[in-house]
Motif scaffolding. Structure first.
Motif, PDB file in Angstrom:
ATOM      1  N   ALA A  26      -3.015   7.295   9.937  1.00  0.00           N
ATOM      2  CA  ALA A  26      -4.168   7.868  10.638  1.00  0.00           C
ATOM      3  C   ALA A  26      -4.497   7.066  11.904  1.00  0.00           C
ATOM      4  O   ALA A  26      -4.893   7.634  12.919  1.00  0.00           O
ATOM      5  N   PHE A  27      -4.315   5.743  11.845  1.00  0.00           N
ATOM      6  CA  PHE A  27      -4.722   4.885  12.978  1.00  0.00           C
ATOM      7  C   PHE A  27      -3.636   4.777  14.053  1.00  0.00           C
ATOM      8  O   PHE A  27      -3.893   4.254  15.128  1.00  0.00           O
ATOM      9  N   MET A  28      -2.415   5.212  13.760  1.00  0.00           N
ATOM     10  CA  MET A  28      -1.276   4.916  14.644  1.00  0.00           C
ATOM     11  C   MET A  28      -1.477   5.397  16.081  1.00  0.00           C
ATOM     12  O   MET A  28      -1.052   4.750  17.029  1.00  0.00           O
ATOM     13  N   ASP A  29      -2.147   6.516  16.253  1.00  0.00           N
ATOM     14  CA  ASP A  29      -2.254   7.076  17.600  1.00  0.00           C
ATOM     15  C   ASP A  29      -3.627   6.893  18.232  1.00  0.00           C
ATOM     16  O   ASP A  29      -3.909   7.476  19.287  1.00  0.00           O
ATOM     17  N   GLY A  30      -4.486   6.105  17.581  1.00  0.00           N
ATOM     18  CA  GLY A  30      -5.789   5.776  18.178  1.00  0.00           C
ATOM     19  C   GLY A  30      -6.739   6.959  18.264  1.00  0.00           C
ATOM     20  O   GLY A  30      -7.668   6.959  19.066  1.00  0.00           O
ATOM     21  N   LYS A  31      -6.511   7.977  17.430  1.00  0.00           N
ATOM     22  CA  LYS A  31      -7.375   9.167  17.493  1.00  0.00           C
ATOM     23  C   LYS A  31      -8.370   9.218  16.332  1.00  0.00           C
ATOM     24  O   LYS A  31      -9.199  10.117  16.270  1.00  0.00           O
ATOM     25  N   ILE A  32      -8.251   8.276  15.396  1.00  0.00           N
ATOM     26  CA  ILE A  32      -9.031   8.352  14.146  1.00  0.00           C
ATOM     27  C   ILE A  32      -9.573   6.970  13.796  1.00  0.00           C
ATOM     28  O   ILE A  32      -8.877   5.963  13.974  1.00  0.00           O
ATOM     29  N   GLU A  33     -10.812   6.913  13.292  1.00  0.00           N
ATOM     30  CA  GLU A  33     -11.361   5.644  12.775  1.00  0.00           C
ATOM     31  C   GLU A  33     -11.950   5.880  11.385  1.00  0.00           C
ATOM     32  O   GLU A  33     -12.402   6.984  11.072  1.00  0.00           O
ATOM     33  N   LEU A  34     -11.931   4.816  10.560  1.00  0.00           N
ATOM     34  CA  LEU A  34     -12.471   4.907   9.195  1.00  0.00           C
ATOM     35  C   LEU A  34     -13.939   4.507   9.224  1.00  0.00           C
ATOM     36  O   LEU A  34     -14.275   3.423   9.709  1.00  0.00           O
ATOM     37  N   VAL A  35     -14.821   5.383   8.723  1.00  0.00           N
ATOM     38  CA  VAL A  35     -16.263   5.064   8.769  1.00  0.00           C
ATOM     39  C   VAL A  35     -16.909   4.965   7.382  1.00  0.00           C
ATOM     40  O   VAL A  35     -18.002   4.404   7.263  1.00  0.00           O
ATOM     41  N   CYS A  36     -16.281   5.531   6.348  1.00  0.00           N
ATOM     42  CA  CYS A  36     -16.925   5.480   5.037  1.00  0.00           C
ATOM     43  C   CYS A  36     -15.915   5.737   3.935  1.00  0.00           C
ATOM     44  O   CYS A  36     -14.793   6.163   4.205  1.00  0.00           O
ATOM     45  N   GLY A  37     -16.332   5.465   2.688  1.00  0.00           N
ATOM     46  CA  GLY A  37     -15.419   5.732   1.586  1.00  0.00           C
ATOM     47  C   GLY A  37     -16.054   5.528   0.230  1.00  0.00           C
ATOM     48  O   GLY A  37     -17.026   4.795   0.076  1.00  0.00           O
ATOM     49  N   ALA A  38     -15.465   6.228  -0.755  1.00  0.00           N
ATOM     50  CA  ALA A  38     -15.665   5.919  -2.174  1.00  0.00           C
ATOM     51  C   ALA A  38     -14.248   5.564  -2.600  1.00  0.00           C
ATOM     52  O   ALA A  38     -13.470   6.423  -2.978  1.00  0.00           O
ATOM     53  N   PHE A  39     -13.895   4.276  -2.424  1.00  0.00           N
ATOM     54  CA  PHE A  39     -12.493   3.884  -2.393  1.00  0.00           C
ATOM     55  C   PHE A  39     -11.831   3.727  -3.760  1.00  0.00           C
ATOM     56  O   PHE A  39     -10.621   3.583  -3.821  1.00  0.00           O
ATOM     57  N   SER A  40     -12.652   3.702  -4.819  1.00  0.00           N
ATOM     58  CA  SER A  40     -12.047   3.451  -6.134  1.00  0.00           C
ATOM     59  C   SER A  40     -12.910   4.042  -7.234  1.00  0.00           C
ATOM     60  O   SER A  40     -14.113   4.244  -7.058  1.00  0.00           O
ATOM     61  N   ILE A  41     -12.286   4.256  -8.376  1.00  0.00           N
ATOM     62  CA  ILE A  41     -13.016   4.661  -9.581  1.00  0.00           C
ATOM     63  C   ILE A  41     -13.929   3.506 -10.015  1.00  0.00           C
ATOM     64  O   ILE A  41     -14.964   3.714 -10.633  1.00  0.00           O
TER      65      ILE A  41
END
Ligand code: NAD
Length: 390
Positions: A26-41
Motif C-alpha cells: 500500500a505504501f510503495m507508491d506514496g498514495k496511501i497512509e495508515l491512520v487507524c486499525g483494529a490490528f488483532s483479536i
C-alpha cells in the motif's frame, strides 16, 4: 486527489503474516497512509502493533465494529477512506459489509467470504452503495501476467484450446495445525476457513489466474479433493478438470502437501497457433512458444519495437528498467495502486481508465466463492461433470 488515501486495517498486527505485506504494497507508491486499525483479536497486541506502526493511540480500536462506528463520525478531512481486511476467512464478510454500508471503500483478502451466499450479498452491497471493493489476488498484478492476458486477447495464439494452472505448496505436509502454527490452525478449521482448505487458500488464486489471463470463464468442473495428512479436518490436495467457454479445456492443480514446494504457481495456455508459460518463481519472464518457431522470452520493463511492444497494461504496472527484478511485493503494490487510482478518480468525478480499473473486484470474489462451492459439491456428488453454478 491532492492528498494520500487514508487506510484502516482489521487484522495485520504483530501476530499476523499477510498484513505487513499489505502495508508494504500500500505504501510503495506514496498514495496511501495508515491512520487507524483494529490490528488483532488480542487488544494488547492490537495496541502494541498500533504503537509500532506510529498510529495515534486514540485510533487503535478494540474491535472493527468500534473502528467503523467511530471513524464514520470523524470529520471528512480526518476519517479513513478505506478499510483493508486481513483477518482469517470467516472474518471478511462482517467488516466488509459494515464498512461498505458506512461509506468506506474496501480491500479484502481472498477468499472474499466463506460462502457463495455471503459473496453475493457483498456484490449487492457494492452495487447499491457504489463503493469500490478490491480483492487481493496477488499473482494477477505482475507485468508479465498483464502481457500474457493482452496477447491472448489480441488473438496472438488463435482460439484458446487448453489452460493448465498449478499451485503446489509443501508447507502443510505435516499436521502443523496441531503443532502451534496459528496460521495453519485457522486454515484447517472448517468454521474459520470455509468448505475447502486447499481451494480456499490457494485454489482460488489459480482459478482467478486461469480466467483472468485466458479471458474465458469456467463452465463445468470435475473435481477430486483429498485429505492426505491424517487427522486433518479439511482437504489439503485437489485436482480439477475444467471446461471453459468456447470449448476450451483445462486442468487445475492446487496442493499444500507437495512436499518441498514453496509457492510454485504456474500457468500455461495453448491456442491453435502457439502458447505461453509463466511461473511465479521466475515472474519477470514470459515464455512464448509458437508453432514452427524458436521460443521467445518476453521480459518485464523492455521497450521492445513493434510487433513485440509490451502492452499498456504491462508497462502501467512496471516500476523500474529491465533487468532489475520486480517481484511479489511490486505485484501486490500494483493492485493497491490501481485501486487507489480508481478510488481517487471516482472521488474527483472522473472516469477511471481501463488500466486503473485492472484489479480484482467483487465479481471476481463471487466467482472465487462459486469455484470453491462448485468444486466441493462436485467432489461430494456422483456426477462426473457438473455445471459451474453462480
Ligand atoms: P494470520 O493468522 O497470520 O493473521 C490473522 C490476523 O487477524 C491476526 O493479526 C489476528 O489477530 C487478526 N484477527 C483475527 N480476528 C480478528 C478480529 N476479530 N479483529 C481484528 N483482528 C483479528 O493470517 P494471514 O496468513 O495473515 O491471513 C489473513 C488472510 O489473508 C486470510 O484470509 C488469507 O487467506 C489471506 N492471505 C492471502 C495471501 C495472498 O497471497 N493474497 C497470502 C496469505 C494470506
Amino acid at each position: 486527489m491532492k492528498r494520500k488515501l487514508r487506510m484502516g486495517m482489521v487484522g495485520g498486527g504483530k501476530d499476523a503474516f499477510i498484513g505487513a505485506v499489505h502495508r508494504i504494497a500500500a505504501f510503495m507508491d506514496g498514495k496511501i497512509e495508515l491512520v487507524c486499525g483494529a490490528f488483532s483479536i488480542d487488544p494488547v497486541i492490537s495496541k502494541e502493533s498500533g504503537e509500532e506502526l506510529f498510529v495515534s493511540p486514540d485510533r487503535v480500536y478494540a474491535t472493527y465494529e468500534e473502528m467503523i462506528a467511530k471513524e464514520a463520525q470523524l470529520p471528512e478531512g480526518e476519517r479513513m477512506d478505506f478499510l483493508t481486511i486481513v483477518t482469517p476467512n470467516f472474518l471478511h464478510f462482517g467488516p466488509a459489509k459494515l464498512a461498505l454500508e458506512n461509506g468506506f471503500d474496501v480491500v479484502v483478502e481472498k477468499p472474499m467470504t466463506v460462502s457463495l451466499e455471503e459473496a453475493k450479498e457483498l456484490q449487492e452491497t457494492v452495487e447499491r452503495t457504489g463503493r469500490t471493493l478490491c480483492l487481493t489476488h496477488t499473482y494477477s498484478g505482475y507485468p508479465m501476467i498483464k502481457q500474457a492476458k493482452a496477447m491472448v486477447k489480441e488473438g496472438h495464439f488463435g482460439k484458446i484450446r487448453k489452460i493448465v494452472v498449478e499451485y503446489p505448496q509443501g508447507w502443510l505436509s505435516r499436521l502443523s495445525e496441531r503443532e502451534g502454527n496459528a496460521g495453519a490452525a485457522w486454515r484447517a478449521d472448517p468454521k474459520r476457513s470455509g468448505k475447502s482448505l486447499v481451494m480456499g487458500d490457494i485454489g482460488t488464486h489459480a482459478a482467478h489466474l486461469a480466467e483472468y489471463v485466458s479471458g474465458l470463464r469456467i463452465t463445468e468442473v470435475c473435481a477430486d479433493l483429498s485429505t492426505m495428512v491424517e487427522g486433518r479436518l479439511l482437504d489439503d490436495d485437489g485436482s480439477v478438470l475444467l471446461r471453459f467457454e468456447d470449448k476450451a479445456k483445462g486442468v487445475l492443480m492446487a496442493s499444500q502437501i507437495s512436499a518441498g514446494e514453496e509457492n510454485a504457481v504456474r500457468i500455461r495456455i495453448y491456442g491453435e497457433k502457439g502458447g505461453l508459460e509463466w511461473a511465479n518463481e521466475d515472474p519477470n519472464n514470459l515464455i512464448i512458444k509458437m508453432l514452427d518457431q524458436p521460443r521467445q522470452l518476453y521480459r518485464t520493463g523492455n521497450a521492445y519495437a513493434a510487433p513485440f511492444t509490451l502492452s499498456s497494461f504491462a508497462t502501467h504496472n512496471t516500476r523500474i528498467p529491465a533487468g532489475h527484478p520486480e517481484g511479489l511485493l511490486e505485484s501486490f503494490a500494483n493492485i493497491y495502486r490501481n485501486f487507489a487510482l480508481t478510488v481517487s478518480a471516482k472521488r474527483e468525478g472522473k472516469q477511471p481508465t481501463p488500466e486503473m480499473l485492472d484489479f480484482p473486484n467483487v465479481y471476481d470474489g463471487v466467482r472465487g466463492m462459486a469455484f470453491i462451492e462448485n468444486v466441493v459439491n462436485n467432489n461430494e456428488g456422483t456426477e462426473k461433470w457438473t455445471k459451474f453454478v453462480v
